[in-house]
Design a protein around this motif. Structure first.
Motif, PDB file in Angstrom:
ATOM      1  N   GLU A 121       0.824  -1.223   0.000  1.00  0.00           N
ATOM      2  CA  GLU A 121       0.000   0.000   0.000  1.00  0.00           C
ATOM      3  C   GLU A 121       0.857   1.271   0.000  1.00  0.00           C
ATOM      4  O   GLU A 121       0.597   2.211  -0.747  1.00  0.00           O
TER       5      GLU A 121
ATOM      6  N   LEU B 176      11.375  -4.965  -0.440  1.00  0.00           N
ATOM      7  CA  LEU B 176      11.953  -6.257  -0.068  1.00  0.00           C
ATOM      8  C   LEU B 176      10.936  -6.972   0.808  1.00  0.00           C
ATOM      9  O   LEU B 176      10.578  -6.479   1.882  1.00  0.00           O
ATOM     10  N   GLU B 177      10.460  -8.116   0.356  1.00  0.00           N
ATOM     11  CA  GLU B 177       9.361  -8.788   1.061  1.00  0.00           C
ATOM     12  C   GLU B 177       9.494 -10.301   0.832  1.00  0.00           C
ATOM     13  O   GLU B 177       9.765 -10.731  -0.284  1.00  0.00           O
TER      14      GLU B 177
ATOM     15  N   ASN C 269      15.279 -12.136   2.117  1.00  0.00           N
ATOM     16  CA  ASN C 269      15.464 -11.818   3.525  1.00  0.00           C
ATOM     17  C   ASN C 269      16.242 -10.498   3.583  1.00  0.00           C
ATOM     18  O   ASN C 269      17.417 -10.432   3.231  1.00  0.00           O
TER      19      ASN C 269
ATOM     20  N   HIS D 280       8.252  -0.307   8.210  1.00  0.00           N
ATOM     21  CA  HIS D 280       6.961  -0.008   8.823  1.00  0.00           C
ATOM     22  C   HIS D 280       6.320  -1.288   9.356  1.00  0.00           C
ATOM     23  O   HIS D 280       6.054  -2.210   8.593  1.00  0.00           O
ATOM     24  N   PHE D 281       6.088  -1.295  10.636  1.00  0.00           N
ATOM     25  CA  PHE D 281       5.424  -2.422  11.301  1.00  0.00           C
ATOM     26  C   PHE D 281       6.141  -3.750  11.080  1.00  0.00           C
ATOM     27  O   PHE D 281       5.541  -4.712  10.609  1.00  0.00           O
TER      28      PHE D 281
ATOM     29  N   ASP E  44       7.451  -7.298  12.120  1.00  0.00           N
ATOM     30  CA  ASP E  44       6.803  -8.255  13.032  1.00  0.00           C
ATOM     31  C   ASP E  44       7.337  -8.039  14.452  1.00  0.00           C
ATOM     32  O   ASP E  44       8.543  -8.027  14.666  1.00  0.00           O
TER      33      ASP E  44
ATOM     34  N   LEU F 190      13.686  -7.583  13.799  1.00  0.00           N
ATOM     35  CA  LEU F 190      14.500  -7.040  12.710  1.00  0.00           C
ATOM     36  C   LEU F 190      15.378  -5.873  13.179  1.00  0.00           C
ATOM     37  O   LEU F 190      16.552  -5.770  12.821  1.00  0.00           O
TER      38      LEU F 190
ATOM     39  N   THR G 252      -2.228   1.243   6.224  1.00  0.00           N
ATOM     40  CA  THR G 252      -2.254  -0.099   5.623  1.00  0.00           C
ATOM     41  C   THR G 252      -3.260  -0.966   6.380  1.00  0.00           C
ATOM     42  O   THR G 252      -3.686  -0.637   7.489  1.00  0.00           O
TER      43      THR G 252
HETATM   44  C1  LIG Z   1       3.541  -6.923  10.003  1.00  0.00           C
HETATM   45  S1  LIG Z   1       3.837  -6.921   8.314  1.00  0.00           S
HETATM   46  C2  LIG Z   1       3.765  -5.180   7.877  1.00  0.00           C
HETATM   47  C3  LIG Z   1       3.613  -4.981   6.403  1.00  0.00           C
HETATM   48  C4  LIG Z   1       3.606  -3.529   5.912  1.00  0.00           C
HETATM   49  N1  LIG Z   1       4.873  -2.872   6.149  1.00  0.00           N
HETATM   50  C5  LIG Z   1       2.494  -2.731   6.523  1.00  0.00           C
HETATM   51  O1  LIG Z   1       2.780  -1.729   7.193  1.00  0.00           O
HETATM   52  O2  LIG Z   1       1.351  -3.103   6.339  1.00  0.00           O
HETATM   53  C6  LIG Z   1       5.576  -7.262   8.274  1.00  0.00           C
HETATM   54  C7  LIG Z   1       6.036  -7.725   6.911  1.00  0.00           C
HETATM   55  O3  LIG Z   1       7.437  -7.878   6.909  1.00  0.00           O
HETATM   56  C8  LIG Z   1       7.782  -9.020   6.168  1.00  0.00           C
HETATM   57  N2  LIG Z   1       9.110  -9.450   6.644  1.00  0.00           N
HETATM   58  C9  LIG Z   1       9.411  -9.886   7.885  1.00  0.00           C
HETATM   59  N3  LIG Z   1      10.713 -10.152   7.976  1.00  0.00           N
HETATM   60  C10 LIG Z   1      11.263  -9.874   6.760  1.00  0.00           C
HETATM   61  C11 LIG Z   1      12.573  -9.972   6.238  1.00  0.00           C
HETATM   62  N4  LIG Z   1      13.594 -10.403   6.996  1.00  0.00           N
HETATM   63  N5  LIG Z   1      12.790  -9.632   4.961  1.00  0.00           N
HETATM   64  C12 LIG Z   1      11.763  -9.192   4.176  1.00  0.00           C
HETATM   65  N6  LIG Z   1      10.482  -9.084   4.612  1.00  0.00           N
HETATM   66  C13 LIG Z   1      10.239  -9.421   5.901  1.00  0.00           C
HETATM   67  C14 LIG Z   1       6.666 -10.001   6.462  1.00  0.00           C
HETATM   68  O4  LIG Z   1       6.537 -10.987   5.467  1.00  0.00           O
HETATM   69  C15 LIG Z   1       5.455  -9.066   6.490  1.00  0.00           C
HETATM   70  O5  LIG Z   1       4.842  -8.940   5.256  1.00  0.00           O
END
Ligand SMILES: C[S@@+](CC[C@H](N)C(=O)[O-])C[C@H]1O[C@@H](n2cnc3c(N)ncnc32)[C@H](O)[C@@H]1O
Length: 246
Positions: free
Chosen positions: A89, A106-107, A134, A154-155, A157, A169, A225
């Protein structure tokens, strides 16, 4: 990115053995795409999703891979990198607002990447690319030093249980990577709906010799989002941080 369709649990996600020596900040979730996502994936993945050579798991990055933004986008332009771009988004909104800037998401979650492709398709955007990687591995070797103008997290985990904190992270080690890829004067933006993680982020920024900054107001570009909306609905407060690469 053909190997990212693998929906089996990634052994490296839980056990830091073999290829990876650090715990990762994600667990692999189902990789199934809905029809709309699949359609956009089929149309756009070849051009918009980077074909990254792996060294082990399907989200790993071969240390010899280099991201050449000028060659990828066919121009010299500021580069914004979003880590964990989710459903895209913020990325799609920003790329629409700033056609003169290039964006890289990066996702690791393939349906999120495919959802982002839907936004790219509708907006007919040419200034966005995605990589199923990663992120810390990409920041270690794939992105050249000082090549990024803004870095967004942003956000991430929250990994709220204490025994899982090592999976977070945003750590001092990650700040070193952020400092590596951001150019001097570049901006690192963070947000979380987890108060105690916000505290950790503030400590990481304050403790880094590469950054100046800390807690800040929400910035206009960070559109709401689905993930943030869920946090707000659950009664959680949103915390923003901004840091500048010194
Ligand atoms: C809680 S979601 C937040 C998504 C988005 N930033 C938002 O604000 O809606 C965290 C995202 O980070 C991704 N993610 C977690 N660790 C990651 C990593 N090491 N490399 C890339 N993506 C990662 C997860 O797959 C997930 O889609």
């Amino acid at each position: 990115m053909s190997d990212s369709a693998d929906t089996r649990p990634d052994p490296a996600a839980d056990a830091p053995t073999g290829y990876r020596t650090e715990p990762v900040s994600f667990t692999r979730r189902g990789g199934r795409l809905n029809d709309r996502q699949q359609r956009s994936w089929d149309l756009l993945a070849d051009t918009m999703v980077l074909d990254v050579t792996r060294q082990g798991p399907s989200t790993s990055v071969d240390p010899d891979v280099r991201f050449d933004a000028a060659a990828t986008f066919g121009r010299e332009a500021p580069l914004v990198v979003e880590i964990g771009s989710g459903r895209g988004e913020v990325l799609v909104h920003a790329a629409t607002q700033a056609p003169g800037t290039d964006f890289l998401g990066l996702e690791v979650y393939k349906p999120g990447v495919a959802q982002t492709l839907i936004g790219i398709r509708h907006g007919e955007l040419t200034n966005v690319r995605l990589a199923i990687v990663n992120a810390p591995e990409a920041l270690t070797t794939m992105l050249p030093e000082g090549s990024v103008d803004e870095l967004w997290v942003h956000f991430p985990d929250p990994w709220h249980k204490k025994r899982h904190h090592k999976r977070r992270l945003v750590t001092p080690a990650f700040a070193e990577l952020a400092g590596r890829v951001l150019r001097p004067g570049g901006t690192w933006r963070l947000a979380t709906d987890w108060a105690e993680y916000a505290e950790q982020m503030a400590e990481v920024v304050a403790g880094s010799p590469d950054f100046e900054g800390g807690r800040s107001e929400r910035w206009d570009g960070r559109v709401l989002t689905r993930f943030e909306a869920k946090g707000i609905a659950a009664g959680r407060e949103i915390h923003d941080l901004t840091a500048v690469r010194v």
